[in-house]
Design a protein around this motif. Sequence first.
Motif, PDB file in Angstrom:
ATOM      1  N   ASP A 159      94.980 -30.630  19.320  1.00  0.00           N
ATOM      2  CA  ASP A 159      93.303 -31.389  19.755  1.00  0.00           C
ATOM      3  C   ASP A 159      92.047 -30.994  20.210  1.00  0.00           C
ATOM      4  O   ASP A 159      92.486 -30.270  21.413  1.00  0.00           O
ATOM      5  CB  ASP A 159      93.379 -33.420  19.944  1.00  0.00           C
ATOM      6  N   GLU A 160      90.890 -30.602  19.401  1.00  0.00           N
ATOM      7  CA  GLU A 160      90.103 -29.590  19.593  1.00  0.00           C
ATOM      8  C   GLU A 160      89.331 -30.126  20.767  1.00  0.00           C
ATOM      9  O   GLU A 160      89.083 -31.265  20.577  1.00  0.00           O
ATOM     10  CB  GLU A 160      89.043 -29.146  18.646  1.00  0.00           C
ATOM     11  N   SER A 161      89.090 -29.417  21.715  1.00  0.00           N
ATOM     12  CA  SER A 161      87.488 -30.024  22.222  1.00  0.00           C
ATOM     13  C   SER A 161      86.856 -28.554  23.043  1.00  0.00           C
ATOM     14  O   SER A 161      86.700 -27.936  22.565  1.00  0.00           O
ATOM     15  CB  SER A 161      88.171 -30.460  23.819  1.00  0.00           C
ATOM     16  N   GLY A 162      85.628 -29.430  23.349  1.00  0.00           N
ATOM     17  CA  GLY A 162      84.594 -28.394  24.042  1.00  0.00           C
ATOM     18  C   GLY A 162      84.029 -27.646  22.969  1.00  0.00           C
ATOM     19  O   GLY A 162      84.316 -26.412  23.234  1.00  0.00           O
TER      20      GLY A 162
ATOM     21  N   GLN B 129      91.575 -31.997  14.397  1.00  0.00           N
ATOM     22  CA  GLN B 129      93.073 -32.084  14.474  1.00  0.00           C
ATOM     23  C   GLN B 129      94.020 -31.526  13.844  1.00  0.00           C
ATOM     24  O   GLN B 129      94.202 -31.287  12.249  1.00  0.00           O
ATOM     25  CB  GLN B 129      93.524 -33.451  15.102  1.00  0.00           C
ATOM     26  N   THR B 130      94.706 -30.868  14.085  1.00  0.00           N
ATOM     27  CA  THR B 130      95.305 -29.364  13.034  1.00  0.00           C
ATOM     28  C   THR B 130      97.118 -30.393  13.245  1.00  0.00           C
ATOM     29  O   THR B 130      97.161 -30.211  14.590  1.00  0.00           O
ATOM     30  CB  THR B 130      95.520 -27.959  13.858  1.00  0.00           C
ATOM     31  N   TYR B 131      97.723 -29.768  12.399  1.00  0.00           N
ATOM     32  CA  TYR B 131      99.275 -30.447  12.585  1.00  0.00           C
ATOM     33  C   TYR B 131      99.804 -29.170  11.852  1.00  0.00           C
ATOM     34  O   TYR B 131      99.445 -28.329  10.427  1.00  0.00           O
ATOM     35  CB  TYR B 131      99.841 -31.724  11.397  1.00  0.00           C
ATOM     36  N   TRP B 132     100.844 -28.588  12.667  1.00  0.00           N
ATOM     37  CA  TRP B 132     101.838 -27.791  11.983  1.00  0.00           C
ATOM     38  C   TRP B 132     102.880 -27.525  11.480  1.00  0.00           C
ATOM     39  O   TRP B 132     103.717 -28.086  12.908  1.00  0.00           O
ATOM     40  CB  TRP B 132     101.193 -25.935  12.699  1.00  0.00           C
ATOM     41  N   LEU B 133     103.727 -27.070  11.247  1.00  0.00           N
ATOM     42  CA  LEU B 133     105.363 -26.035  10.721  1.00  0.00           C
ATOM     43  C   LEU B 133     105.596 -25.363  10.901  1.00  0.00           C
ATOM     44  O   LEU B 133     104.772 -24.443  10.269  1.00  0.00           O
ATOM     45  CB  LEU B 133     105.601 -27.837   9.680  1.00  0.00           C
ATOM     46  N   LYS B 134     106.561 -25.041  11.337  1.00  0.00           N
ATOM     47  CA  LYS B 134     106.828 -23.307  11.344  1.00  0.00           C
ATOM     48  C   LYS B 134     108.276 -23.565  10.554  1.00  0.00           C
ATOM     49  O   LYS B 134     109.497 -23.872  11.568  1.00  0.00           O
ATOM     50  CB  LYS B 134     106.124 -21.845  12.523  1.00  0.00           C
ATOM     51  N   PHE B 135     108.941 -22.574   9.825  1.00  0.00           N
ATOM     52  CA  PHE B 135     110.330 -22.568   9.645  1.00  0.00           C
ATOM     53  C   PHE B 135     110.897 -21.311   9.630  1.00  0.00           C
ATOM     54  O   PHE B 135     109.989 -20.306   8.820  1.00  0.00           O
ATOM     55  CB  PHE B 135     110.401 -23.583   8.289  1.00  0.00           C
TER      56      PHE B 135
ATOM     57  N   SER C 196      86.368 -23.127  21.175  1.00  0.00           N
ATOM     58  CA  SER C 196      86.985 -24.147  21.380  1.00  0.00           C
ATOM     59  C   SER C 196      87.708 -23.703  22.322  1.00  0.00           C
ATOM     60  O   SER C 196      88.641 -23.245  22.611  1.00  0.00           O
ATOM     61  CB  SER C 196      87.138 -23.808  19.745  1.00  0.00           C
ATOM     62  N   PHE C 197      88.462 -24.958  22.804  1.00  0.00           N
ATOM     63  CA  PHE C 197      89.808 -24.986  23.170  1.00  0.00           C
ATOM     64  C   PHE C 197      90.596 -26.683  22.103  1.00  0.00           C
ATOM     65  O   PHE C 197      90.149 -26.994  21.426  1.00  0.00           O
ATOM     66  CB  PHE C 197      90.611 -25.099  24.555  1.00  0.00           C
ATOM     67  N   SER C 198      92.178 -26.454  22.289  1.00  0.00           N
ATOM     68  CA  SER C 198      93.429 -27.007  21.994  1.00  0.00           C
ATOM     69  C   SER C 198      94.199 -27.439  22.441  1.00  0.00           C
ATOM     70  O   SER C 198      94.539 -26.174  22.776  1.00  0.00           O
ATOM     71  CB  SER C 198      93.333 -27.120  20.148  1.00  0.00           C
ATOM     72  N   ILE C 199      94.814 -28.577  22.653  1.00  0.00           N
ATOM     73  CA  ILE C 199      95.869 -28.428  23.519  1.00  0.00           C
ATOM     74  C   ILE C 199      96.925 -29.899  22.431  1.00  0.00           C
ATOM     75  O   ILE C 199      96.011 -30.782  22.281  1.00  0.00           O
ATOM     76  CB  ILE C 199      96.307 -29.379  24.639  1.00  0.00           C
ATOM     77  N   GLY C 200      98.156 -30.164  22.659  1.00  0.00           N
ATOM     78  CA  GLY C 200      98.299 -31.267  21.831  1.00  0.00           C
ATOM     79  C   GLY C 200     100.193 -30.698  22.746  1.00  0.00           C
ATOM     80  O   GLY C 200     101.118 -30.143  22.887  1.00  0.00           O
ATOM     81  N   PRO C 201     101.036 -31.929  21.437  1.00  0.00           N
ATOM     82  CA  PRO C 201     102.515 -31.781  22.059  1.00  0.00           C
ATOM     83  C   PRO C 201     102.894 -30.250  20.999  1.00  0.00           C
ATOM     84  O   PRO C 201     102.546 -30.665  19.645  1.00  0.00           O
ATOM     85  CB  PRO C 201     102.718 -33.481  21.509  1.00  0.00           C
ATOM     86  N   ALA C 202     104.270 -29.648  21.327  1.00  0.00           N
ATOM     87  CA  ALA C 202     105.065 -28.929  20.860  1.00  0.00           C
ATOM     88  C   ALA C 202     106.402 -28.798  20.773  1.00  0.00           C
ATOM     89  O   ALA C 202     106.972 -28.979  21.947  1.00  0.00           O
ATOM     90  CB  ALA C 202     104.789 -27.486  20.940  1.00  0.00           C
ATOM     91  N   VAL C 203     107.162 -28.827  19.936  1.00  0.00           N
ATOM     92  CA  VAL C 203     108.680 -28.848  19.655  1.00  0.00           C
ATOM     93  C   VAL C 203     109.357 -28.234  18.881  1.00  0.00           C
ATOM     94  O   VAL C 203     108.762 -27.580  17.858  1.00  0.00           O
ATOM     95  CB  VAL C 203     109.292 -30.185  19.238  1.00  0.00           C
ATOM     96  N   GLN C 204     110.979 -27.316  19.349  1.00  0.00           N
ATOM     97  CA  GLN C 204     110.739 -26.413  18.313  1.00  0.00           C
ATOM     98  C   GLN C 204     112.276 -26.936  18.376  1.00  0.00           C
ATOM     99  O   GLN C 204     113.540 -27.146  19.554  1.00  0.00           O
ATOM    100  CB  GLN C 204     111.064 -24.723  18.922  1.00  0.00           C
ATOM    101  N   TYR C 205     113.518 -26.519  17.514  1.00  0.00           N
ATOM    102  CA  TYR C 205     115.127 -26.237  17.070  1.00  0.00           C
ATOM    103  C   TYR C 205     115.250 -25.310  16.197  1.00  0.00           C
ATOM    104  O   TYR C 205     115.130 -24.822  15.963  1.00  0.00           O
ATOM    105  CB  TYR C 205     115.393 -27.901  16.223  1.00  0.00           C
ATOM    106  N   THR C 206     115.964 -24.695  17.399  1.00  0.00           N
ATOM    107  CA  THR C 206     117.182 -23.172  16.932  1.00  0.00           C
ATOM    108  C   THR C 206     118.338 -24.142  16.518  1.00  0.00           C
ATOM    109  O   THR C 206     119.750 -24.853  17.041  1.00  0.00           O
ATOM    110  CB  THR C 206     117.069 -22.278  17.715  1.00  0.00           C
TER     111      THR C 206
END
Length: 306
Positions: free
Chosen positions: A285-288, A296-302, A263-273
Amino acid sequence: MNKNVLCTSLLACTASLMLGTTASATEGGLSSWPMGIEIYGMGILPPPGTYGQVFVGNYLADSLRDDAGRKAADIDLRATTIVPRFVWVTEQQVLGGNLGFHALLPLNDIRLNVKNGPHDHKRGIGDAHLGPVIGFHHSEKLHSAVGIDFVLPTGSYDRDDLVNLGNNTYTVQAVYALTYTDPAGFNADVRLMHDYNFENRDTHYQSGRELHADYTLGWGLGNGWVVGVGGHAYQQISDDKCSASNCASAALVDANDGNRGRSFSIGPAVQYTGEGWFLSAKWQDESGVRNRAEGQTYWLKFTMPL
């Protein structure tokens, strides 16, 4: 998810060989690592001290793909996970880098409906991850880390259930991560992982070895923000095996050339410091996809010091 921690894996949702007739890479089409969970800064081990991280993810899938990438089943898979992670960086130096340790335990809510078929819902803890890591700071902008993770079967498991909170197997994962960071310029991260899966003693099924990477590319705007793209790349590099003569999955393993997933996925990513803390977000979004659920996956990291 299937991917775990979404049909992930930290998550460990057994979208299992759907009615026993559908191919799945690794047992149930699952991996021990939630693909793409890491975002920016994945190769940076912070200064000595203790740190807390929280990952929040949501995985949605509507199809299961076979070994040719064709739709094998229509599904409605919704997997939500909250993953607290504890990081301790010591003063101890090893090979010129700082020695650290981490541990995480996912909390999962998984719902799976197979079109014109069964459905299941589980909520609870998943499989724990823990291990040592050594962090290196090659320059102000270039950082790397090496480590080994141990995945423990702490999530509940029943071979007869459609959905499970754990994979019921031990996994050893070798890790190498690299980060190039510039607050007002180019940013790049990659976390390379190789997984060795031990046998599930309840099913006598052993998933093949897996090679995968989380990645991000971005541009620092000079005001604490980084914007770009991210995702994951995954390839199973050895066949699944089933040691028992009466293993229900043995025929599938032979028929599908080891059920190797991809599998492979790509999508927008953003970070605030902020002042000593970081907040990142990503959609992918996954393909192949081969022998796994596609979604599709949504992630938040704190991240913050404790």
